[in-house]
Design a protein around this motif. Structure first.
Motif, PDB file in Angstrom:
ATOM      1  N   ALA B  64     -64.356  12.588 151.406  1.00  0.00           N
ATOM      2  CA  ALA B  64     -64.739  11.201 151.120  1.00  0.00           C
ATOM      3  C   ALA B  64     -65.359  10.563 152.368  1.00  0.00           C
ATOM      4  O   ALA B  64     -66.328   9.815 152.279  1.00  0.00           O
ATOM      5  N   GLN B  65     -64.775  10.883 153.496  1.00  0.00           N
ATOM      6  CA  GLN B  65     -65.287  10.334 154.756  1.00  0.00           C
ATOM      7  C   GLN B  65     -66.729  10.754 154.981  1.00  0.00           C
ATOM      8  O   GLN B  65     -67.577   9.948 155.334  1.00  0.00           O
ATOM      9  N   VAL B  66     -66.979  12.023 154.762  1.00  0.00           N
ATOM     10  CA  VAL B  66     -68.329  12.547 154.953  1.00  0.00           C
ATOM     11  C   VAL B  66     -69.307  11.846 154.014  1.00  0.00           C
ATOM     12  O   VAL B  66     -70.373  11.385 154.446  1.00  0.00           O
ATOM     13  N   ARG B  67     -68.925  11.722 152.771  1.00  0.00           N
ATOM     14  CA  ARG B  67     -69.836  11.078 151.818  1.00  0.00           C
ATOM     15  C   ARG B  67     -70.089   9.622 152.165  1.00  0.00           C
ATOM     16  O   ARG B  67     -71.222   9.153 152.126  1.00  0.00           O
ATOM     17  N   LYS B  68     -69.026   8.918 152.517  1.00  0.00           N
ATOM     18  CA  LYS B  68     -69.194   7.511 152.896  1.00  0.00           C
ATOM     19  C   LYS B  68     -70.152   7.376 154.078  1.00  0.00           C
ATOM     20  O   LYS B  68     -71.041   6.534 154.090  1.00  0.00           O
ATOM     21  N   ASP B  69     -69.943   8.218 155.067  1.00  0.00           N
ATOM     22  CA  ASP B  69     -70.802   8.171 156.252  1.00  0.00           C
ATOM     23  C   ASP B  69     -72.263   8.351 155.883  1.00  0.00           C
ATOM     24  O   ASP B  69     -73.127   7.591 156.314  1.00  0.00           O
ATOM     25  N   LEU B  70     -72.522   9.371 155.086  1.00  0.00           N
ATOM     26  CA  LEU B  70     -73.907   9.674 154.763  1.00  0.00           C
ATOM     27  C   LEU B  70     -74.501   8.622 153.833  1.00  0.00           C
ATOM     28  O   LEU B  70     -75.689   8.293 153.923  1.00  0.00           O
ATOM     29  N   ALA B  71     -73.677   8.069 152.972  1.00  0.00           N
ATOM     30  CA  ALA B  71     -74.168   7.091 151.999  1.00  0.00           C
ATOM     31  C   ALA B  71     -74.624   5.799 152.666  1.00  0.00           C
ATOM     32  O   ALA B  71     -75.406   5.046 152.100  1.00  0.00           O
ATOM     33  N   VAL B  72     -74.132   5.562 153.870  1.00  0.00           N
ATOM     34  CA  VAL B  72     -74.511   4.346 154.581  1.00  0.00           C
ATOM     35  C   VAL B  72     -76.029   4.269 154.758  1.00  0.00           C
ATOM     36  O   VAL B  72     -76.612   3.194 154.758  1.00  0.00           O
ATOM     37  N   PHE B  73     -76.655   5.419 154.867  1.00  0.00           N
ATOM     38  CA  PHE B  73     -78.090   5.442 155.165  1.00  0.00           C
ATOM     39  C   PHE B  73     -78.967   5.698 153.945  1.00  0.00           C
ATOM     40  O   PHE B  73     -80.161   5.916 154.074  1.00  0.00           O
ATOM     41  N   GLY B  74     -78.372   5.710 152.778  1.00  0.00           N
ATOM     42  CA  GLY B  74     -79.144   5.964 151.579  1.00  0.00           C
ATOM     43  C   GLY B  74     -78.544   7.115 150.793  1.00  0.00           C
ATOM     44  O   GLY B  74     -77.501   7.648 151.153  1.00  0.00           O
ATOM     45  N   GLN B  75     -79.183   7.492 149.715  1.00  0.00           N
ATOM     46  CA  GLN B  75     -78.638   8.569 148.898  1.00  0.00           C
ATOM     47  C   GLN B  75     -79.487   9.805 149.048  1.00  0.00           C
ATOM     48  O   GLN B  75     -80.620   9.839 148.610  1.00  0.00           O
ATOM     49  N   PHE B  76     -78.933  10.806 149.670  1.00  0.00           N
ATOM     50  CA  PHE B  76     -79.699  12.042 149.741  1.00  0.00           C
ATOM     51  C   PHE B  76     -78.865  13.275 149.453  1.00  0.00           C
ATOM     52  O   PHE B  76     -79.128  14.349 149.942  1.00  0.00           O
ATOM     53  N   GLY B  77     -77.869  13.086 148.629  1.00  0.00           N
ATOM     54  CA  GLY B  77     -77.092  14.231 148.181  1.00  0.00           C
ATOM     55  C   GLY B  77     -77.547  14.599 146.772  1.00  0.00           C
ATOM     56  O   GLY B  77     -78.273  13.850 146.146  1.00  0.00           O
ATOM     57  N   HIS B  78     -77.102  15.766 146.309  1.00  0.00           N
ATOM     58  CA  HIS B  78     -77.488  16.192 144.968  1.00  0.00           C
ATOM     59  C   HIS B  78     -76.239  16.533 144.197  1.00  0.00           C
ATOM     60  O   HIS B  78     -75.622  17.573 144.452  1.00  0.00           O
ATOM     61  N   PRO B  79     -75.860  15.650 143.264  1.00  0.00           N
ATOM     62  CA  PRO B  79     -74.626  15.860 142.509  1.00  0.00           C
ATOM     63  C   PRO B  79     -74.553  17.261 141.932  1.00  0.00           C
ATOM     64  O   PRO B  79     -75.545  17.763 141.412  1.00  0.00           O
ATOM     65  N   GLY B  80     -73.414  17.871 142.043  1.00  0.00           N
ATOM     66  CA  GLY B  80     -73.228  19.213 141.516  1.00  0.00           C
ATOM     67  C   GLY B  80     -73.710  20.286 142.461  1.00  0.00           C
ATOM     68  O   GLY B  80     -73.368  21.454 142.318  1.00  0.00           O
ATOM     69  N   VAL B  81     -74.463  19.903 143.482  1.00  0.00           N
ATOM     70  CA  VAL B  81     -75.041  20.866 144.419  1.00  0.00           C
ATOM     71  C   VAL B  81     -74.525  20.658 145.833  1.00  0.00           C
ATOM     72  O   VAL B  81     -74.057  21.573 146.490  1.00  0.00           O
ATOM     73  N   GLY B  82     -74.613  19.436 146.291  1.00  0.00           N
ATOM     74  CA  GLY B  82     -74.235  19.124 147.666  1.00  0.00           C
ATOM     75  C   GLY B  82     -75.425  18.536 148.391  1.00  0.00           C
ATOM     76  O   GLY B  82     -76.254  17.875 147.774  1.00  0.00           O
TER      77      GLY B  82
END
Lengths: 236, 236
Positions: B64-82
């Motif tokens: 959760a920490q990792v996702r929160k950190d990265l989400a601060v700058f926008g959305q660049f993850g790919h659900p189901g993939v990473g």
DNA sequence: CTTTGTGAAATTATTCACAGCA
DNA sequence: TGCTGTGAATAATTTCACAAAG
């Protein structure tokens, strides 16, 4: 609604050395070192007392922050006066475990290892560097200051005989974990890690990382953001 | 009661590059460097995608920490993939201001200065060391690697002509503030400070401190407390 | 007066938990 | 199914503000 009489139970609250077995905030520990350094400098100039306000100003913190930090370990300030430098220095030294001298060794006689060896501050900070090791046979045997570089094979026996409790890791990232394992195996309980790699030591030792890359990147970030101000780098 | 229809306004929320003009948590910035390093290592081994869970495990953080950190700058993850390694690396580089190369200089050709000069990581981290200065006339002119130590007097002109934006302070504590002043005066906007002294730079520059003494004291404290284990990172 | 020590409030950071997407 | 992004809940840390004490 602040305080009613009953709150101030005449039962003199344990004022002396309440060994504070509660949680100690991480940030407080980091700041303790800064307090100690500042206090020492002031003491050298003959200043015998210092207020939380002065300490805070010197370090860029609020006075309340300073008081809260110090209060965690008991009450040793003097209302209307401040903190007596000598007294507080001794107190913080004790808290930080600096009333004890530890033997330490460096593994890795590369640039960083060599630079650390003559670094006088180690001694004052409670660490005696008693040996430096390297894996490279062409480096082993050469002298650095009054130290002779020893082969890695000597590590286990020397750690035991000299009672070395601290290992300073100054090897390349790839060798860091293995170095940590060897040191712990030999009996070391604290590691200062200069390699840019997270060490997995389980519950067998304490690790503090000093990471130049992270520091550099913080700087790049602050600049590109146009941020101005200061931060520290170094975390356990 | 989680989400009602009205909440999900069909007005496609700006998904691309929300430049995040809100506050960026300090700890997030520190961890970004760690993510970047880990991602690079994985990419080198051919791994093209990485989940927040994997990243967290490698670094001792929660997913959760990792996702929160990265989400601060926008959305660049790919659900189901990473997260796609190459994509995320580029993104973080940009965030950290590492899409830009900065010229840097070292002041102080003592142990630390000499050790830093050949430190290859600087270059990779976006800093080109283009000069090293020292005050001592007996040191000036000597060679360290392919660098020649320059007199402090040359600092202003060289900072200007080579467009040096970063100054690395590797002088004794007593000389640190004056060195900082000179560097800023000459046009430097970022300082990496190895001297055990707080620098007062007002709003004229960014400072990141690397403080061995604090690191050492943290270690002593953890050991004397019987604490075991490492929390990682690099801190303000 | 000055300055400490500390509850209570405010702020900041982390973890939880789940809707939605691939 | 596996994984992201994110509100809401929690936890940690800092600041406020004031009673007590030299």
């Amino acid at each position: 609604m602040p305080s009613r009489d009953a709150d101030w139970d005449p039962t003199e609250r344990a004022k002396r050395d309440p060994p504070q077995r509660g949680k100690i905030p991480e940030p407080t520990i980091r700041r303790l070192s800064l307090y100690l350094r500042e206090l020492r400098e002031r003491e050298e100039t003959g200043q015998t007392t210092m207020s939380s306000k002065q300490l805070g100003e010197a370090l860029g913190l609020t006075d309340a922050q300073v008081r809260k930090d110090l209060a965690v370990f008991g009450q040793f300030g003097h209302p209307g006066v401040g903190y007596r430098t000598g007294e507080l220095i001794e107190r913080i030294r004790k808290i930080l475990g600096k009333d004890h001298q530890w033997n330490a060794c460096i593994v890795g006689a590369g640039n960083i290892g060599r630079a650390l060896l003559p670094y006088g501050r180690f001694r004052r900070d409670g660490f005696d560097l008693v040996a430096i090791f390297d894996r490279d046979p062409t480096v082993v045997g050469t002298s650095i200051g009054d130290h002779r570089v020893r082969p890695l094979e000597d590590l286990p026996s020397l750690v035991k005989s000299r009672e070395i409790k601290i290992g300073i890791i100054a090897v390349p990232a790839e060798a860091a974990q293995e170095t940590a394992n060897r040191l712990i195996e030999a009996g070391v309980i604290g590691l200062l890690n200069f390699a840019p790699r997270r060490l997995d030591v389980g519950q067998r030792a304490s690790v503090v990382n000093v990471d130049f890359s992270v520091a550099l990147e913080q700087l790049a970030f602050q600049i590109s953001l146009g941020h101005r101000g200061s931060t520290n780098a170094t975390k356990s």
